[in-house]
Write an enzyme that holds these catalytic residues in place. Structure first.
Site, short mmCIF file in Angstrom:
data_model
loop_
_atom_site.label_atom_id
_atom_site.label_comp_id
_atom_site.label_asym_id
_atom_site.label_seq_id
_atom_site.Cartn_x
_atom_site.Cartn_y
_atom_site.Cartn_z
N THR A 281 -0.26 -2.02 24.37
CA THR A 281 0.26 -1.55 23.09
C THR A 281 0.09 -2.59 21.99
OG1 THR A 281 1.85 -0.10 24.18
CG2 THR A 281 2.34 -0.70 21.90
N HIS B 77 -6.08 9.05 17.29
CA HIS B 77 -7.25 9.90 17.44
C HIS B 77 -6.89 11.37 17.20
CE1 HIS B 77 -9.78 6.68 18.96
NE2 HIS B 77 -8.79 6.31 19.77
N LYS C 157 -15.04 5.01 23.75
CA LYS C 157 -15.49 5.44 22.44
C LYS C 157 -16.40 4.42 21.76
CE LYS C 157 -11.43 8.36 21.75
NZ LYS C 157 -10.83 8.10 23.07
N SER D 50 -6.74 5.21 26.17
CA SER D 50 -7.11 6.00 24.99
C SER D 50 -7.41 7.44 25.40
CB SER D 50 -8.33 5.39 24.32
OG SER D 50 -8.70 6.12 23.18
N CYS E 12 6.31 -18.00 5.58
CA CYS E 12 4.87 -17.78 5.82
C CYS E 12 4.19 -17.50 4.49
CB CYS E 12 4.66 -16.62 6.78
SG CYS E 12 2.92 -16.16 7.01
#
Length: 487
Positions: free
Chosen positions: A43, A51, A252, A340, A402
């Site tokens: 993840t 998709h 893919k 996927s 940051c």
């Protein structure tokens, strides 16, 4: 022994989605994960593509859950304040054979119920994406494709589940699962035994291993590693859509894609490896990705590359998802082989499994659910007036920790205080983007570590980059000068 009505193993996008759904029922729920935080597996290391569903074979579980899950994303991400954009995608071809493949994908997508698909000629595709290889001859337009921040979604799902009673336990590696008394399951982790009436396997790369523990079967997982380049953010990215090449049997293929945060992603390759935890990047793998990306984008340059990473996809030898009740094992359920389009499918898988579990075990819905409270809007996205108001309300917003990503002390402290909060440098990084920029934490990491220590009480020397033994500091200078522990 620790008892719950339900134990979910795995806190990736599948496990956190299911935990949130089950938190709406009157049942005690515990989520176990071998990692130190939410989303430590695939993840946190994937393309972040929602998709549309043109690639999955009609009639498979991948096709069923992909299309349904993708349709849930816009409202889900809006509700949880998670970055999401329906950017669209194109699948490009260079030859008559590629065109035949694209026509096949068009028909497959239509059979799956995907809307808006069409074949583009050379002029049409170059008008959409002028920086494409001018040798492109055709493309499949996929307007329903989208992009999301997968780990930010998992964090939000976990937080929502946690405020509604779900307990998350980390650094718990499942070693054995067996039947207990009165039709319970006993889950042994080496540190603790967890007893439950309902066990759900959402364990990613370990999915087949846990399935076989429960059934005595011989399901096999193929660990398929994909490596990526992540390029620095840019005000004007060369592509507005995700660009795929024609797919292969291994996946893919290498894509070029914007991210929801304005970076550009190149990858992944696909290589089968023996170790599901091997997320190394290799010279050969990165060279392959760059060569394939150049086929899409002749002007590709990695001079602005800020990091490389890899993730391991959990590919079952059945070549499809397995979702539902485990045959011959009452009270056991699973969502495994969720490669996927697993990210796209996760919300729909969670609803399906939660409803199945609730129906099988007569679970009732809670009369009250605590509404999700999203984190405040990122300081970097605020206008001047909003920033002034934020600093006025909390002076820690005025302290930029940051500089690359304009992340404030207030945001870092809030990330640590979340219901399932950060306890490591990378945990803060993925929740706030502190350290995600050009210097990759070179300047902000020491201060982030100090804030984590202040907030959690963990000694500074025990703060890690990402759990385990990834400690930032090895000892104190004072101790070193006195001739003490120098390890």
């Amino acid at each position: 022994m620790k008892k719950s009505d339900i134990v979910i193993v795995g806190s990736g996008i599948s496990g956190t989605s299911l935990a949130r759904e089950l938190s709406r029922y009157d049942a005690s729920v515990t989520v176990l994960d071998r990692g130190p935080d939410i989303a430590e597996g695939a993840t946190k290391a994937n393309s972040g593509i929602v998709h549309a569903g043109y690639d999955a074979v009609p009639g498979t579980q991948k096709a069923y859950f992909n299309v349904r899950g993708a349709s849930m994303y816009a409202s889900l991400c809006d509700e949880l304040s998670v970055p999401y954009r329906k950017s669209g995608a194109i699948v490009i071809g260079f030859s008559p054979e590629d065109r035949d493949t694209l026509l096949h994908l068009l028909q497959r997508g239509m059979d799956n119920g995907v809307k808006g698909l069409r074949i583009l000629n050379r002029e049409e595709v170059l008008q959409l994406e002028p920086n494409l290889n001018p040798e492109v001859s055709c493309a499949l337009d996929v307007p329903e494709s989208a992009i999301v921040s997968p780990y930010e979604l998992a964090y939000a799902l976990a937080d929502d589940a946690a405020v509604n009673g779900v307990r998350f336990v980390f650094n718990e590696n499942v070693e054995k699962i067996c039947r207990g008394e009165e039709d319970t399951w006993e889950i042994y982790t080496g540190q603790e035994i967890y007893s439950c009436k309902i066990f759900v396997n959402c364990s990613g790369a370990s999915g087949a291993l846990l399935h076989n523990m429960v059934t005595g079967g011989s399901l096999r997982m193929i660990n398929r590693r994909g490596q990526y380049y992540l390029l620095d953010r840019s005000a004007q990215l060369p592509f507005s859509r995700t660009v795929f090449q024609c797919p292969s049997p291994l996946g893919k293929g290498v894509l070029v894609s914007p991210t929801v945060h304005g970076n550009l992603l190149l990858g992944p390759n696909a290589e089968d490896i023996p170790d599901p935890l091997d997320t190394a990047t290799t010279a050969a793998g990165m060279s392959y990705v760059l060569g394939k990306a150049a086929r899409t984008w002749p002007g590709v340059s990695v001079r602005s590359n800020i990091t490389n990473f890899s993730g391991v996809r959990a590919h079952l030898d059945t070549d499809d998802f397995i979702v539902g009740a485990v045959s011959g094992a009452y009270g056991a359920y699973e969502a495994i082989g969720i490669e996927s389009p697993g990210l796209s499918s996760a919300p729909a898988i969670a609803v399906y499994l939660a409803e199945m579990i609730a129906g099988d075990h007569s679970l009732t819905k809670k009369t009250e659910v605590i509404p999700y409270t999203p984190p405040l809007r990122p300081f970097r996205d605020m206008n001047d007036e909003e920033r002034a108001a934020a600093v006025s309300g909390n002076p820690e917003y005025g302290n930029i920790i940051c500089r690359c990503e304009t992340v404030t002390e207030a945001e870092i402290r809030a990330a640590i205080r979340r219901p399932v909060g950060a306890k490591s440098i990378d945990g803060v990084k993925r929740r706030t983007r502190a350290g995600m920029g050009r210097c990759q934490g070179g300047f902000c990491s020491p201060r982030v570590a100090q804030i984590i220590s202040e907030e959690t009480g963990i000694p500074l020397q025990e703060i890690t980059k990402d759990g385990g033994n990834s400690r930032i500091l090895s000892g104190s200078v004072r101790t070193f000068l006195k001739g003490g522990n120098r390890e």
